[in-house]
Write an enzyme that holds these catalytic residues in place. Structure first.
Site, PDB file in Angstrom:
ATOM      1  N   CYS A 157       0.886  -1.148  -0.052  1.00 39.48           N
ATOM      2  CA  CYS A 157      -0.075  -0.096  -0.014  1.00 39.48           C
ATOM      3  C   CYS A 157       0.966   1.314  -0.070  1.00 39.48           C
ATOM      4  CB  CYS A 157      -0.950   0.044   1.300  1.00 39.48           C
ATOM      5  SG  CYS A 157      -2.031   1.431   1.298  1.00 39.48           S
TER       6      CYS A 157
ATOM      7  N   CYS B 133      -0.532   4.173   2.178  1.00 43.68           N
ATOM      8  CA  CYS B 133      -0.384   3.951   3.750  1.00 43.68           C
ATOM      9  C   CYS B 133       1.161   4.043   4.144  1.00 43.68           C
ATOM     10  CB  CYS B 133      -0.701   2.524   4.040  1.00 43.68           C
ATOM     11  SG  CYS B 133      -2.301   1.701   3.137  1.00 43.68           S
ATOM     12  N   ASP B 134       1.855   3.611   3.296  1.00 48.82           N
ATOM     13  CA  ASP B 134       3.308   3.428   3.895  1.00 48.82           C
ATOM     14  C   ASP B 134       4.351   4.282   3.113  1.00 48.82           C
ATOM     15  OD1 ASP B 134       2.765   1.636   5.614  1.00 48.82           O
ATOM     16  OD2 ASP B 134       2.772  -0.065   4.237  1.00 48.82           O
TER      17      ASP B 134
END
Ligand code: NAP
Length: 300
Positions: free
Chosen positions: A133, A136-137
């Site tokens: 992701c 997200c990261d």
């Protein structure tokens, strides 16, 4: 019984939320059960530019807007994990860890999950340098060098997204041709801090002090990176219906043209069924069509 609904939707992604929107607005008693955050796959999508009426939006923002719509309509959104499904006469019993719900109709909008490479050290370094992701990261790797694996639309879009925050992004793909459309790959090729390693493959993740340190590539070379993102496709998240006999050999739910499984009161749509085009608009369309089928049946 308080836990009784006309329709329960398992999966709070865009297909599930659209079905709930149509059902609730028609006065139907409906609830959504979702084990993670609302939005499903779009919560892992950095930028959406092909949703009509919206020029550009982040996946999590679109997910939140859809969720707000659910809240405004007072659709119960139950954050629980379904562990079992039982069919008895005309009723369906949906069990989560702590509750049991009963419904007349069930919508399976289970979506898909990212596939994994299944190579050495992948499991061990998951969350320790390996991610599925970018939205997200990605920020964890600001001004650092990362790699992306894959050649589909997700890999290309997320490589472009990461190139805006990382110092360098190396895209590794096993073929020379990409699956994504030309306009997107042209955009990718024009970005100066994106390096292409094609055709090539990662054969092993190498760790240092418990974190990803570098990649061993198929050609024998090594690539030092702080993070690596895998976008090698998706697989249906249909484990909970394995015992119902409704899955094809790839794990997708088999439905007829009315989105009905072999059980007349169980419907499936969105990314957990086989189709030609996996997009937000097609998932929304499936949601609306499933709702319509149920409403038509209920009015008879
Ligand atoms: P995808 O289109 O299935 O692409 C997967 C990529 O990973 C392919 O290039 C494939 O290589 C590669 N791959 C698969 N297994 C591999 C392995 N074991 N090792 C190395 N490489 C491997 O997946 P996706 O990009 O996740 O897209 C899924 C669907 O969602 C598509 O229909 C896509 O159009 C859609 N999508 C839509 C949007 C949007 O509308 N905004 C955004 C993202 C995705 P090969 O090409 O060699 O098979």
């Amino acid at each position: 019984m308080e836990n009784k609904y006309q329709t329960i939707i398992i999966g709070g992604g865009v297909a599930g939320m659209t079905a709930a929107l149509y059902l609730k607005r028609a006065g139907h008693k409906v609830a959504i059960i979702e084990k993670e955050a609302p939005g499903g796959q779009i919560t892992r999508t950095s930028s959406i530019e092909n949703y009509p009426g919206i020029l550009k939006i982040d996946g999590p923002e679109l997910a939140l807007t859809m969720y707000e719509q659910m809240t405004a309509l007072e659709v119960p959104f139950l954050f629980q994990e379904v562990v079992n499904l039982n069919l008895e006469n005309d009723s369906i019993f949906v069990s989560t860890k702590n509750n049991q719900f009963e419904c007349e109709n069930l919508i399976l909008a289970l979506g898909r999950n990212p596939k994994r490479l299944e190579i050495e050290n992948e499991q061990k370094l998951s969350g320790k340098g390996i991610s599925w992701c970018a939205v997200c990261d990605g920020p964890l790797y600001k001004n650092k060098e990362v790699a992306v694996i894959g050649g589909g639309r997700s890999a290309i879009e997320e490589t472009i997204y990461l190139s805006k925050m990382c110092s360098k992004v190396t895209l590794i793909h096993r073929r020379e041709e990409f699956r994504a459309e030309k306009s997107l790959t042209d955009e990718l090729r024009a970005i100066s801090n994106i390096d292409l390693k094609i055709p090539n493959q990662v054969s092993k993740f190498i760790e240092k002090d418990g974190y990803l340190d570098r990649l061993l590539l198929e050609d024998g070379s090594e690539l030092k990176v702080s993070g690596c993102f895998e976008f090698i496709g998706q697989e249906p998240s249909t484990k909970i219906c394995e015992n119902l006999g409704i899955l094809d050999s790839d794990g997708y739910i088999e439905v007829n043209k009315d989105y009905q499984t072999k059980y007349p009161n169980i419907y499936a749509g969105g990314d957990c069924i086989k189709k030609d085009l996996y997009q937000i608009v097609t998932a929304c369309a499936d949601g609306a069509m499933m709702a319509e089928q149920i409403l038509k049946k209920s009015s008879k």
